[in-house]
Design a protein around this motif. Structure first.
Motif, PDB file in Angstrom:
ATOM      1  N   ARG A  14      -0.530  41.264  11.218  1.00 22.08           N
ATOM      2  CA  ARG A  14       0.469  41.414  12.279  1.00 22.08           C
ATOM      3  C   ARG A  14      -0.060  42.157  13.493  1.00 22.08           C
ATOM      4  O   ARG A  14       0.357  41.894  14.623  1.00 22.08           O
ATOM      5  CB  ARG A  14       1.713  42.153  11.734  1.00 22.08           C
ATOM      6  CG  ARG A  14       2.461  41.340  10.705  1.00 22.08           C
ATOM      7  CD  ARG A  14       3.523  42.147   9.974  1.00 22.08           C
ATOM      8  NE  ARG A  14       4.565  42.651  10.846  1.00 22.08           N
ATOM      9  CZ  ARG A  14       5.650  43.274  10.408  1.00 22.08           C
ATOM     10  NH1 ARG A  14       5.823  43.464   9.119  1.00 22.08           N
ATOM     11  NH2 ARG A  14       6.552  43.720  11.250  1.00 22.08           N
ATOM     12  N   PRO A  33       4.524  38.905  24.663  1.00 26.15           N
ATOM     13  CA  PRO A  33       5.397  37.790  24.280  1.00 26.15           C
ATOM     14  C   PRO A  33       6.036  38.001  22.908  1.00 26.15           C
ATOM     15  O   PRO A  33       5.612  38.882  22.159  1.00 26.15           O
ATOM     16  CB  PRO A  33       4.436  36.586  24.245  1.00 26.15           C
ATOM     17  CG  PRO A  33       3.227  37.010  24.995  1.00 26.15           C
ATOM     18  CD  PRO A  33       3.127  38.499  24.848  1.00 26.15           C
ATOM     19  N   ASN A  34       7.012  37.165  22.577  1.00 32.99           N
ATOM     20  CA  ASN A  34       7.622  37.208  21.240  1.00 32.99           C
ATOM     21  C   ASN A  34       6.520  37.101  20.189  1.00 32.99           C
ATOM     22  O   ASN A  34       5.609  36.286  20.311  1.00 32.99           O
ATOM     23  CB  ASN A  34       8.592  36.033  21.048  1.00 32.99           C
ATOM     24  CG  ASN A  34       9.831  36.137  21.906  1.00 32.99           C
ATOM     25  OD1 ASN A  34      10.292  35.152  22.474  1.00 32.99           O
ATOM     26  ND2 ASN A  34      10.381  37.326  22.018  1.00 32.99           N
ATOM     27  N   GLY A  35       6.640  37.964  19.177  1.00 32.79           N
ATOM     28  CA  GLY A  35       5.683  37.907  18.069  1.00 32.79           C
ATOM     29  C   GLY A  35       4.336  38.542  18.368  1.00 32.79           C
ATOM     30  O   GLY A  35       3.417  38.444  17.559  1.00 32.79           O
ATOM     31  N   SER A  36       4.210  39.232  19.508  1.00 30.62           N
ATOM     32  CA  SER A  36       2.900  39.802  19.863  1.00 30.62           C
ATOM     33  C   SER A  36       2.611  41.107  19.131  1.00 30.62           C
ATOM     34  O   SER A  36       1.483  41.603  19.170  1.00 30.62           O
ATOM     35  CB  SER A  36       2.791  40.005  21.379  1.00 30.62           C
ATOM     36  OG  SER A  36       3.841  40.834  21.833  1.00 30.62           O
ATOM     37  N   GLY A  37       3.640  41.721  18.512  1.00 35.77           N
ATOM     38  CA  GLY A  37       3.393  42.921  17.707  1.00 35.77           C
ATOM     39  C   GLY A  37       4.060  44.193  18.210  1.00 35.77           C
ATOM     40  O   GLY A  37       3.769  45.282  17.706  1.00 35.77           O
ATOM     41  N   LYS A  38       4.969  44.073  19.155  1.00 30.19           N
ATOM     42  CA  LYS A  38       5.609  45.281  19.731  1.00 30.19           C
ATOM     43  C   LYS A  38       6.396  46.051  18.664  1.00 30.19           C
ATOM     44  O   LYS A  38       6.235  47.263  18.509  1.00 30.19           O
ATOM     45  CB  LYS A  38       6.554  44.891  20.897  1.00 30.19           C
ATOM     46  CG  LYS A  38       5.850  44.162  22.024  1.00 30.19           C
ATOM     47  CD  LYS A  38       6.800  43.774  23.138  1.00 30.19           C
ATOM     48  CE  LYS A  38       7.892  42.805  22.747  1.00 30.19           C
ATOM     49  NZ  LYS A  38       7.414  41.471  22.321  1.00 30.19           N
ATOM     50  N   SER A  39       7.273  45.341  17.935  1.00 33.38           N
ATOM     51  CA  SER A  39       8.080  46.028  16.906  1.00 33.38           C
ATOM     52  C   SER A  39       7.187  46.555  15.799  1.00 33.38           C
ATOM     53  O   SER A  39       7.432  47.639  15.254  1.00 33.38           O
ATOM     54  CB  SER A  39       9.109  45.073  16.287  1.00 33.38           C
ATOM     55  OG  SER A  39       9.993  44.615  17.256  1.00 33.38           O
ATOM     56  N   THR A  40       6.145  45.806  15.471  1.00 36.39           N
ATOM     57  CA  THR A  40       5.219  46.240  14.420  1.00 36.39           C
ATOM     58  C   THR A  40       4.543  47.539  14.838  1.00 36.39           C
ATOM     59  O   THR A  40       4.473  48.491  14.054  1.00 36.39           O
ATOM     60  CB  THR A  40       4.172  45.129  14.167  1.00 36.39           C
ATOM     61  OG1 THR A  40       4.862  43.928  13.822  1.00 36.39           O
ATOM     62  CG2 THR A  40       3.214  45.511  13.059  1.00 36.39           C
ATOM     63  N   GLN A  79      15.770  47.326  16.868  1.00 37.43           N
ATOM     64  CA  GLN A  79      16.053  46.195  17.760  1.00 37.43           C
ATOM     65  C   GLN A  79      17.428  45.605  17.480  1.00 37.43           C
ATOM     66  O   GLN A  79      18.121  45.180  18.388  1.00 37.43           O
ATOM     67  CB  GLN A  79      14.970  45.134  17.529  1.00 37.43           C
ATOM     68  CG  GLN A  79      14.996  43.996  18.503  1.00 37.43           C
ATOM     69  CD  GLN A  79      13.760  43.103  18.349  1.00 37.43           C
ATOM     70  OE1 GLN A  79      12.876  43.374  17.536  1.00 37.43           O
ATOM     71  NE2 GLN A  79      13.698  42.059  19.117  1.00 37.43           N
ATOM     72  N   HIS A 184      11.238  43.510  27.513  1.00 31.69           N
ATOM     73  CA  HIS A 184      10.788  42.210  28.017  1.00 31.69           C
ATOM     74  C   HIS A 184      10.843  42.140  29.538  1.00 31.69           C
ATOM     75  O   HIS A 184      10.214  41.266  30.127  1.00 31.69           O
ATOM     76  CB  HIS A 184      11.640  41.082  27.424  1.00 31.69           C
ATOM     77  CG  HIS A 184      11.241  40.737  26.017  1.00 31.69           C
ATOM     78  ND1 HIS A 184      10.025  40.170  25.704  1.00 31.69           N
ATOM     79  CD2 HIS A 184      11.886  40.897  24.838  1.00 31.69           C
ATOM     80  CE1 HIS A 184       9.938  39.993  24.396  1.00 31.69           C
ATOM     81  NE2 HIS A 184      11.049  40.432  23.847  1.00 31.69           N
TER      82      HIS A 184
HETATM   83  N1  LIG Z   1       8.693  41.464   7.969  1.00 32.88           N
HETATM   84  C1  LIG Z   1       7.631  40.748   8.365  1.00 32.88           C
HETATM   85  N2  LIG Z   1       6.743  40.285   7.471  1.00 32.88           N
HETATM   86  C2  LIG Z   1       5.656  39.580   7.848  1.00 32.88           C
HETATM   87  N3  LIG Z   1       5.378  39.281   9.131  1.00 32.88           N
HETATM   88  C3  LIG Z   1       6.235  39.710  10.055  1.00 32.88           C
HETATM   89  C4  LIG Z   1       7.408  40.467   9.736  1.00 32.88           C
HETATM   90  N4  LIG Z   1       8.071  40.767  10.879  1.00 32.88           N
HETATM   91  C5  LIG Z   1       7.343  40.209  11.864  1.00 32.88           C
HETATM   92  N5  LIG Z   1       6.253  39.583  11.378  1.00 32.88           N
HETATM   93  C6  LIG Z   1       5.207  38.901  12.151  1.00 32.88           C
HETATM   94  O1  LIG Z   1       4.422  39.899  12.790  1.00 32.88           O
HETATM   95  C7  LIG Z   1       4.069  39.480  14.092  1.00 32.88           C
HETATM   96  C8  LIG Z   1       4.538  40.511  15.109  1.00 32.88           C
HETATM   97  O2  LIG Z   1       5.957  40.557  15.073  1.00 32.88           O
HETATM   98  P1  LIG Z   1       6.776  41.634  15.885  1.00 32.88           P
HETATM   99  O3  LIG Z   1       8.183  41.624  15.372  1.00 32.88           O
HETATM  100  O4  LIG Z   1       6.049  42.915  15.862  1.00 32.88           O
HETATM  101  O5  LIG Z   1       6.721  41.005  17.354  1.00 32.88           O
HETATM  102  P2  LIG Z   1       7.447  41.455  18.705  1.00 32.88           P
HETATM  103  O6  LIG Z   1       6.388  41.541  19.742  1.00 32.88           O
HETATM  104  O7  LIG Z   1       8.263  42.657  18.464  1.00 32.88           O
HETATM  105  O8  LIG Z   1       8.361  40.194  18.992  1.00 32.88           O
HETATM  106  P3  LIG Z   1       9.797  40.003  19.744  1.00 32.88           P
HETATM  107  O9  LIG Z   1       9.521  40.099  21.222  1.00 32.88           O
HETATM  108  O10 LIG Z   1      10.176  38.607  19.338  1.00 32.88           O
HETATM  109  O11 LIG Z   1      10.728  41.055  19.222  1.00 32.88           O
HETATM  110  C9  LIG Z   1       4.683  38.092  14.294  1.00 32.88           C
HETATM  111  O12 LIG Z   1       3.683  37.139  14.034  1.00 32.88           O
HETATM  112  C10 LIG Z   1       5.762  38.038  13.265  1.00 32.88           C
HETATM  113  O13 LIG Z   1       5.986  36.712  12.851  1.00 32.88           O
END
Ligand SMILES: Nc1ncnc2c1ncn2[C@@H]1O[C@H](COP(=O)(O)OP(=O)(O)OP(=O)(O)O)[C@@H](O)[C@H]1O
Length: 237
Positions: A14, A33-40, A79, A184
């Motif tokens: 991730r 972008p969406n899925g780039s890893g911000k929440s992670t 979020q 965003h």
């Molecule tokens: N619980 C999870 N288990 C496995 N992979 C996950 C999980 N949550 C998110 N991911 C994956 O980790 C990557 C980063 O996700 P994350 O939620 O950090 O993105 P984001 O930048 O916060 O996106 P957004 O703008 O859509 O909120 C993505 O590829 C997502 O599919």
């Protein structure tokens, strides 16, 4: 003082390992972008997601901080603000004082600051999405922590409440807290002290907004062109 330091922090599949340092008094935006890893990244920095590498708060290793101490030092705004029980708004905000011994300090002030006084006795599971988000922000404010982790705090808010929350974030930073938030709206990110740009789980750039939000990065990471033009500017009265 370094409020937050990440050394080689990564989450398998991730987020590629990265370093990040945030000084006390800084307002830092995570963009990508969406899925780039911000929440992670936010969850790992907040100690809510197992991660490799080392996280330090206030120059202390997170692993060595007891749970209650963490609860006094940092506040988390998710979020998505879901509630399964119909606690009142006031009691949810008061949960921010749990690690302080449920002393109730600052709860009324937090309710007022997030414009929740009229909703204070309502069950939290019967509020609108934006109202629920303001409850989570008020709960974070009531903690009075040195570190704030807010995941897309503005996304659900109307324009006035969003501006008020930005003013609040700036005030918290001016009072010495560090505020790390994902967002965003890149025009808002432009007003912060530091911007961290992620791209497909990798750190693309970090630093002052004018450097990070460059035409080159925006085109490469988001696939958009940057054009500066006069437009509508909204401000608090
Ligand atoms: N619980 C999870 N288990 C496995 N992979 C996950 C999980 N949550 C998110 N991911 C994956 O980790 C990557 C980063 O996700 P994350 O939620 O950090 O993105 P984001 O930048 O916060 O996106 P957004 O703008 O859509 O909120 C993505 O590829 C997502 O599919």
């Amino acid at each position: 003082m370094k409020a937050l330091e990440l050394k080689d922090v990564g989450v398998a599949g991730r987020l590629q390992p990265l370093d990040l340092s945030v000084e006390a008094g800084q307002l830092v935006g995570l963009v990508g972008p969406n899925g780039s890893g911000k929440s992670t990244l936010l969850s790992a920095a907040a100690g809510l997601l197992p991660a490799s590498g080392q996280v330090c708060w206030q120059e202390r290793k997170l692993d060595e901080l007891a749970v209650m101490e963490r609860g006094r030092m940092a506040a988390w705004v998710p979020q998505e603000a879901h509630f399964s029980f119909g606690f009142t708004v006031r009691s949810v905000v008061a949960q921010g004082r749990f690690a302080h011994g449920d002393d109730g300090n600052g709860v009324e002030e937090a309710l007022q600051r997030l414009d929740l006084m009229e909703l204070a006795d309502r069950p939290v599971d019967r509020l609108s999405g934006g109202e629920r988000h303001r409850v989570m922000l008020a709960r974070a404010l009531a903690v009075r922590p040195r570190l704030h982790f807010w995941d897309e705090p503005l996304a659900a808010l109307d324009v006035r409440h969003a501006l008020e929350v930005l003013v609040l974030a700036r005030e918290l930073a001016d009072q010495g807290a560090a505020v790390l938030l994902s967002l965003h709206d890149l025009r808002v990110a432009h007003c912060l002290d530091q911007v961290v740009m992620l791209d497909r789980g990798q750190l693309r750039a970090k630093g002052p907004p004018a450097e990070v939000l460059s035409a080159g990065h925006l085109e490469h990471v988001f696939g958009v062109k940057l054009r500066t033009a006069p437009g509508m500017i909204l401000e608090l009265p």
